[in-house]
Design an enzyme around this catalytic site. Structure first.
Site: not given
Ligand code: PEP
Ligand code: MG
Length: 589
Positions: A197, A439
């Site tokens: 992130h 996911e």
């Molecule tokens: C993902 O997992 O692809 C997503 C968009 O969520 P995040 O990156 O916030 O986990």
């Molecule tokens: Mg995610």
């Protein structure tokens, strides 16, 4: 003229495009590389207060772990943490640290380390096995206290005075959320990977960033001049004049292509033969809306609402959240705004929540699991989102769904939140769409069971890749195994889209692979309805889509599904880009 220091080039993983040159701001908050500071008499009370606070947090965390371990594997195993509690509660130990502050006149981290080291060493030298093991307890607890003391990196980053390149062993998403964007012109970290992130945040902020450099934080000193190249994943320490000139020329050429792309701002993401794809953007904070509009995206496909929580000390109230969601919805209406409910855990934590540390946080008490266990927090957010739905364009999305039951439970809370608003006479959009992130592989494989309960799917490939391929998305050592074009991922994406369409459930992709202009045509060929990408990537992805015919995308998808390995698929994507939009390669390679 100052002497030219030897130029050093380090290769890592470029995670946010662009080039920056500036002095290093070194962020060291790791206990193994302690920052030792001299302190004055007047600083001692503040250091004691920090120490006491860190002890309270540590005690609380140990209790929590103990309780969880007790529930999971029995009280006997949990009792090993009694020894940890004894360290925190050992007044002799604590008072020795406090006395050390006056005697050594150093910050509490330095004093604590030296006292703990001395205790641990003394125990390690003893013959008694039991006492020798207590040395490990002291080291473990000390590490925990130091970590609790070091929640200061966000503070330092928000107080920078001059533009600089931040270099650190690692950066938490909460650090990046609080930084002063005008002062941080680039990031480089030892750890990290493209879908951490922190990397996603760097892209959203348009800050060039390179991660996975292994030891950059020990190879630079504060104030060193560095050049950071987010496209190539390079960091050059003490760049020569020739190097800087060469980069200047490349920057000019890229600028030309970039201005060409900005002319696409008001154009649609449509293939040459008229196939339309909804191209929206991922945002973290309401202020990102300007970048959504400025880059020509249609609405928001993923609003990572947890950043509202990360950007402040306490929990945001219903009113504060409502204002944030309402502002975004109003600004973008009638374009859709998909607000994802709180996705804490994994690599995003709130220090004030004092959630227990877990061995596998990405597979732990995360996202919807956390929300379903905390109905007050969850329903406060649901009410705030519902209220913002009055503009007609808001949709709700649940993260990390792994089975149908979680969807049903979340929907029950949503119904309760609606009921609460109705009884207060507060209006909201009764037809608000509800969707889930796909996911977790189990959700993709049971998409037919989930589909009847939702209006849309959004494939979160960042997590889908890590869970399917068993590759931690933030571990740079295994980043080479993190392959979004792996045949298993191709199949899961295709399956989810097809099942979605069979059930009238539209299906998008909001993981980072959607924002890769080389891969976007592949995803279009797999049949995706929407791509939601980092705002800065919108012009490139739009260019990629506008450069192909739909039949080319379909051929690419067919060939990808028949390929044996991720690299072959990537090569197919690259080839098509080279053929139809070579300017994209100029920018991303
Ligand atoms: C993902 O997992 O692809 C997503 C968009 O969520 P995040 O990156 O916030 O986990
Ligand atoms: Mg995610």
């Amino acid at each position: 003229m100052s002497e030219q220091l030897k130029e050093i080039e380090l290769k890592g993983i470029g995670v946010s495009r662009g080039v920056a040159v500036g002095p290093v701001f070194l962020l060291t908050n790791e206990e193994d590389r302690l920052v030792e500071r001299e302190i004055g008499e007047e600083d001692i009370p503040r250091e004691i207060a920090r120490f006491e606070e860190a002890l309270i947090s540590t005690r609380y965390q140990i209790h929590e772990i103990q309780q969880k371990v007790g529930e999971a594997i029995g009280q006997k195993s949990a009792s090993i943490f009694d020894a940890h509690l004894l360290v925190v509660d050992d007044r002799a130990f604590v008072e020795e640290v406090i006395r050390g502050l006056s005697a050594q006149r150093k910050n509490v981290e330095a004093v604590l380390s030296s006292v703990a080291n001395r205790y641990a060493k003394a125990l390690e030298d003893l013959k008694d096995d039991y006492l020798r093991e207590r040395a490990a307890d002291i080291r473990d607890v000390t590490r925990r206290i130091l970590r609790n003391l070091s929640g200061r990196s966000s503070q330092l980053l928000s107080q920078l005075e001059h533009p600089c390149v931040v270099i650190a062993n690692d950066l938490a998403p909460s650090d990046t959320a609080s930084l002063n964007r005008t002062k941080v012109i680039g990031f480089a970290t030892d750890l990290g990977s493209p879908t951490s992130h922190t990397a996603i945040m760097a892209r959203a902020l348009e800050i060039p960033a390179v991660v996975g450099l292994h030891d950059v934080s020990v190879r630079v000193s504060p104030g060193d001049v560095v050049l950071i190249d987010g496209n190539k994943g390079l960091i050059i320490i003490h760049p020569t004049r020739e190097r800087l000139e060469r980069y200047g020329k490349i920057a000019e050429a890229r600028q030309m292509i970039q201005s060409g792309l900005s002319a696409l701002k008001n154009e649609q993401a449509v293939t040459r033969d008229g196939y339309n794809v909804l191209l929206s953007a991922n945002i973290e904070l309401p202020s990102d809306v300007e970048a959504v509009v400025g880059n020509g995206a249609y609405g928001v496909g993923l609003f990572r609402s947890e950043y509202l929580y990360l950007a402040q000390d306490g929990m945001p109230s219903e009113e504060e959240q409502f204002k944030a969601y309402d502002e975004v919805a109003q600004r973008l209406a009638p374009a859709p705004v998909i607000i994802r409910t709180l996705d804490l855990g994994g690599d995003k934590f709130l220090s004030h929540l004092k959630t227990p540390q877990e061995l596998n946080p990405f597979m732990g008490w995360r996202a919807i699991r956390f929300c379903l266990a905390q109905p007050d927090i969850f329903k406060t957010q649901l009410r705030a989102i519902l209220r913002a739905s009055r503009h007609g364009n808001v949709k709700i999305m649940y993260p990390m769904i792994s089975n149908v039951d979680e969807v049903l439970q979340a929907n029950t809370f949503l119904e309760q939140a609606k009921h609460e608003l109705r009884t207060k006479g507060i209006s909201f959009n009764e037809d608000l769409e509800v969707g889930v992130m796909v996911e977790v592989p189990s959700a993709a494989l049971t998409a037919n069971l989930i589909a009847p309960h939702v209006n849309f799917f959004s494939l979160g490939t960042n997590d889908l890749v890590q869970y399917t391929l068993a590759v931690d998305r933030v571990n740079e050592r295994i980043a080479y195994l993190y392959e979004p074009t792996h045949p298993a991922i191709m199949r899961l994406i295709k399956h989810t889209i097809d099942v979605g369409h069979e059930h009238d459930v539209w299906t998008g992709i909001c993981g980072e692979m959607a924002g890769n202009p080389l891969m976007a045509p592949l995803l279009v060929g797999l049949g995706v309805d929407e791509l939601s990408v980092s705002p800065t990537m919108v012009p490139l992805v739009k260019d990629a889509i506008r450069s192909i015919r739909y039949s080319q995308a379909e051929d690419l998808a067919r060939a990808a599904l028949a390929s044996e390995c991720a690299k072959d698929v990537l090569e197919l994507c690259r080839k098509l880009t080279e053929e139809v939009a070579p300017e994209i390669l100029e920018l991303v390679e």
